[in-house]
Design an enzyme around this catalytic site. Structure first.
Site, PDB file in Angstrom:
ATOM      1  N   GLU A  49      40.039  43.800  23.980  1.00  0.00           N
ATOM      2  CA  GLU A  49      39.736  44.614  22.813  1.00  0.00           C
ATOM      3  C   GLU A  49      39.940  43.832  21.513  1.00  0.00           C
ATOM      4  O   GLU A  49      39.121  43.889  20.587  1.00  0.00           O
ATOM      5  CB  GLU A  49      40.629  45.865  22.778  1.00  0.00           C
ATOM      6  N   GLU A 287      44.712  32.913  54.245  1.00  0.00           N
ATOM      7  CA  GLU A 287      43.720  32.066  54.907  1.00  0.00           C
ATOM      8  C   GLU A 287      44.105  31.694  56.341  1.00  0.00           C
ATOM      9  O   GLU A 287      43.491  30.816  56.936  1.00  0.00           O
ATOM     10  CB  GLU A 287      43.492  30.802  54.072  1.00  0.00           C
ATOM     11  N   SER A 295      50.037  39.280  62.393  1.00  0.00           N
ATOM     12  CA  SER A 295      51.244  39.992  61.957  1.00  0.00           C
ATOM     13  C   SER A 295      50.948  40.923  60.790  1.00  0.00           C
ATOM     14  O   SER A 295      51.441  42.054  60.736  1.00  0.00           O
ATOM     15  CB  SER A 295      52.332  38.982  61.562  1.00  0.00           C
TER      16      SER A 295
END
Length: 359
Positions: A49, A287, A295
């Site tokens: 803004e 990754e 898990s």
């Protein structure tokens, strides 16, 4: 294209730059003409803004502001955006979504309205919720958005039986994966991936000057990470999470280790994510490897999946699949993706979507 659509497009320029602040976009409009645009820059620099208002100068008076997230009303690294908006003489503010941050949540809107500024909420809401999903997740839960990213053959393998994984997908797909790294606050892998692949875990994009590398997070329950790992030689910071204190050589710079509670003899991943959220880290790109992803899925911690699928077959009983762990016992326990998107990247297909458990 609406003015809010323009603000949303401008906000995308902040991805990978504004972290850990959300990638907000803003547009100033007067007499049906766009006066200026702005997006949130690096931490400590003006928010979207303020950037747009500064660019418009005195022309901001009586203009309408379109912004993708409720303006802040508190002091942080920068002063409150609400005060700059009020002082500029803007007459109306269109806001896509409320800021779920407890420091703001409706207070920014209230401040503007009390100053006599007309406020409209909800224009472009759905698109803004997608663009700002990491900020929303962190603000509501205290934990980052978790995206599981993997590249697989058509039969779901991430490597051959000998462990060879370079390369399953095309150069175009790998370039896209680097852009995903660029947009993320952190990249996470398990220690088995570090030992097997010795990855650098950095952003490498030819067309961009990379000033910020994502935090590298290694889940290493037993402190097995090799001291000569390539990631220790790269710019940026590496964080190693284990179940017991251990020390790395003093000559390794920008490396932090921390012991977390254990869960079934492994690092409590929920505790790690809460810790990262407190930094704050708003988005984590996971990754691999197979066991870490397994898990995370087993514990219901994955929010989003991006899968690069190569038109190739690897085969082999001993070849790893993308997701290990316990997995589903019956089909009603499987994960499905919703809001799925598909895209061809070179010869590969990129499928992405959000995790939903059950039928």
């Amino acid at each position: 294209m609406s003015y809010m659509d323009i603000a949303l497009a401008v906000g995308k320029r902040a991805r990978g730059i504004s972290n850990p602040n959300p990638p907000v976009g803003a547009v100033l409009v007067k007499n049906e003409q766009v006066l200026s645009e702005g997006f949130t820059g690096r931490p400590g620099s003006p928010h979207a803004e303020v950037m747009a208002i500064t660019a418009a100068g005195d022309d901001a008076k009586k203009a309408a502001l379109y912004v993708t997230l409720e303006p802040c009303c508190h002091f942080g690294r920068t002063p409150p955006c609400t005060e700059v908006i009020i002082e500029s003489g803007i007459s109306k503010v269109y806001i896509a979504i409320k800021d779920p941050d407890n420091r703001v949540w409706g207070k920014g809107i209230d401040r503007l309205q009390k100053a006599g500024i007309e406020v409209s909420l909800g224009l472009g809401e759905k698109a803004a919720e997608v663009d700002l999903e990491a900020h929303i997740k962190l603000s509501k839960t205290g934990s980052p958005l978790i995206t599981a990213k993997f590249a697989v053959s058509l039969d779901g393998k991430i490597a051959t039986s000998s462990g060879d994984a370079k390369w399953i997908t095309s150069e175009e797909s790998r370039a896209r994966a680097h852009f995903m790294r660029f947009e993320s606050d952190a990249i996470m892998v398990g220690v088995n991936t570090v030992i097997a692949d010795d990855p650098r875990l950095t952003v490498r994009l030819n067309e961009k000057k990379i000033e910020r590398q994502p935090l590298r997070v290694v889940i290493d329950s037993s402190g097995r990470i090799p001291e000569k790992s390539a990631l220790f030689l790269e710019k940026g910071t590496t964080f190693v999470a284990s179940t017991q204190p251990f020390k790395l050589p003093d000559n390794l710079q920008n490396v932090t280790t921390k012991a977390f509670p254990s869960k079934e003899a492994r690092v409590d991943l929920t505790a790690v994510l809460k810790y990262l959220g407190n930094i704050p880290v708003s988005s984590v790109l996971v990754e691999g490897g197979s066991e870490l992803l397994g898990s995370l899925f087993d514990e219901g911690l994955v929010d989003k999946v991006v899968a690069f699928i190569s038109p190739s077959i690897i085969g082999g009983r001993l070849s790893l699949s993308a997701v290990g762990g316990r997995g589903a016992n019956v089909m009603s326990e499987k994960y499905s993706l919703v809001d799925v998107s598909r895209e061809f990247i070179g010869p590969d297909v990129l499928i992405s979507g959000y995790c939903e458990k059950g039928d």
